[in-house]
Enzyme design. Structure first.
Site, PDB file in Angstrom:
ATOM      1  N   SER A 185       0.847  -1.192   0.000  1.00 36.17           N
ATOM      2  CA  SER A 185       0.000   0.000   0.000  1.00 36.17           C
ATOM      3  C   SER A 185       0.886   1.248   0.000  1.00 36.17           C
ATOM      4  O   SER A 185       1.715   1.387  -0.901  1.00 36.17           O
ATOM      5  CB  SER A 185      -0.950  -0.064   1.201  1.00 36.17           C
TER       6      SER A 185
ATOM      7  N   HIS B  37      -4.346  -0.727  -4.026  1.00 40.64           N
ATOM      8  CA  HIS B  37      -5.802  -0.957  -3.803  1.00 40.64           C
ATOM      9  C   HIS B  37      -6.534  -0.625  -5.114  1.00 40.64           C
ATOM     10  O   HIS B  37      -7.588   0.021  -5.100  1.00 40.64           O
ATOM     11  CB  HIS B  37      -6.343  -0.049  -2.680  1.00 40.64           C
TER      12      HIS B  37
ATOM     13  N   GLU C  62      -5.472  -5.524  -4.535  1.00 38.20           N
ATOM     14  CA  GLU C  62      -5.263  -6.021  -3.173  1.00 38.20           C
ATOM     15  C   GLU C  62      -4.873  -7.505  -3.221  1.00 38.20           C
ATOM     16  O   GLU C  62      -5.239  -8.227  -4.139  1.00 38.20           O
ATOM     17  CB  GLU C  62      -6.522  -5.793  -2.349  1.00 38.20           C
TER      18      GLU C  62
END
Lengths: 273, 273
Positions: free
Chosen positions: A133, A175, A202
């Site tokens: 992330s 994401h 993800e």
């Protein structure tokens, strides 16, 4: 300054929310990529607003995955980022793992610090650097740090600044499918088609290996946004807030085992040679 | 059966949430496209779960926009869809407007009915047909009716059925940027690259004019998803639920005034000849 997308060293960029409890497809691949069973990990939790908790989670996971030594660096302010003991704790690490949170925390707290220099130096020495992330987004030289997905194709809605720059002219977004972020990468690529956008889903990742080839790993998709064929765009003619027109953006979807050659800008059904 | 994307007649597909209170860019264009000031409108509210309310809203808007006659058809069951009085109320309409809601309500309630035959017949006679959200999605022959945005690139996650078929091999999706729906269109286009995907943003529309050329209108984007260059894909080799790999999907972003030639599959900076 790279005139082409470029990276050195061994990097794994993860799209966030990688499985830490069941199959661990992505994290097992991270460990396999280290190339040895007796490995030392450094975990940097700076992106997180709750670094202690985040550190514990990754301590548990890397213990389960057989790490011989785990250093958790809960650096939350710039003074700590030059702490000699913390810098020393990264010595001889085989893997440095950068957790998720907010990528601006990473750059504002670690930018220009001794700890970041130590990470760079481990990268150059051949250690594996993995980030998830925010921890992956920061790999880019031009780092996206803000921008609503639905506004991605309005000029100026995607804010970028200078990232850690482990790769040049490759822009990571994470994401990616979960948050519908294609517009963000399209905007950045339209402003400079030298760059290649990499939108990581993800529980998915890209493994970068220094020869310009990336491999997709995990249960979702890695989306490549390539602007080499872009013809017309209105980006120079419109004001901030106005909608972006652009012709011919090339998109690929990679899944586990597929690859992408950044030098040749080529989709690969396999990275096995 | 079209071997190429194809449409007849005059159609305006709107991406949902078009402004009804302020600038009315999209709805004013709808009215301008009718080509006369003394015009008769039929509004079909079947997609909505609250057709009365929806009907009132559009009655207010079209009154403001100078319609000389407005018929609201609140058809909520199949028996009404063959009501001769309702069929007759569509006679001589210059514009038929199909509101938003659920496109499956439109096809299940109006499919095979006399009211739908009357709409088709007005289209063939040169009347303008406009639809927003579900009312635009239903224009397609292969109509998307379900599919979470984030799952768009997992095989089988996008459910389609037969739509009204005013256009062939053009798949409309709406609320496109707001809901991050690129994966849905990529999946459908990957399964048959003859089709061209048209993802319409909110308060935006495409005007289709019968010569194969579409014009974008409104404050957002119209995204074209063209699969003509698709090389490899894994869609035949994977099971439902598995992630889709695909090489070379071509994307364009059109904004107000830009166009797209469906016959030539060509991005146009202007539709003015």
């Amino acid at each position: 300054m790279a005139l082409n997308p470029f990276f050195l060293g061994r990097l794994i960029a993860i799209g966030g929310n990688e499985d830490k409890a069941n199959e661990l497809v992505v994290l097992k691949r991270v460990v396999r990529e280290i190339g040895k069973t007796d490995y030392k990990v450094g975990v940097i939790t700076t992106a997180s607003e709750d670094p202690e908790q985040r550190g514990k989670e990754y301590h548990t996971v890397f213990t389960k995955l057989g790490a011989s030594s785990i250093e958790i660096l809960n650096i939350t302010q710039r003074t700590q980022a030059n702490d000699k003991k913390l810098v020393k704790s990264l010595e001889n690490t085989d893997l440095i793992f950068i957790t998720g949170g907010d990528q601006l925390r990473l750059t504002t707290i670690l930018g220009g610090s001794q700890v970041l220099a130590a990470v760079q130096s481990r990268l150059e020495a051949g250690a594996l650097i993995a980030g998830t992330s925010a921890g992956a987004t920061v790999f880019s030289d031009t780092m996206i740090y803000e921008g609503k997905s639905e506004d991605g194709l309005f000029k100026g809605s995607v804010l970028t600044t200078s990232g850690f720059g482990f790769v040049e002219k490759i822009i990571f977004d994470t994401h990616f499918m979960a948050r519908g972020r294609i517009g963000r990468l399209m905007q950045i690529i339209t402003t400079n088609p030298t760059c290649i956008g990499v939108g990581i889903g993800e529980d998915s990742a890209v493994v970068l290996k220094g020869d310009g080839v990336a491999e997709a790993v995990g249960t979702g998709q890695v989306i490549i946004v390539d602007g080499r064929d872009i013809g017309h765009s209105n980006i120079m003619d419109i004001k901030p807030g106005e909608p972006i027109a652009v012709e011919n953006v090339r998109i690929h979807s990679l899944v586990n085992g597929y690859g992408y050659d950044f030098k040749k800008r080529q989709f690969l059904t396999s990275t096995i040679k």
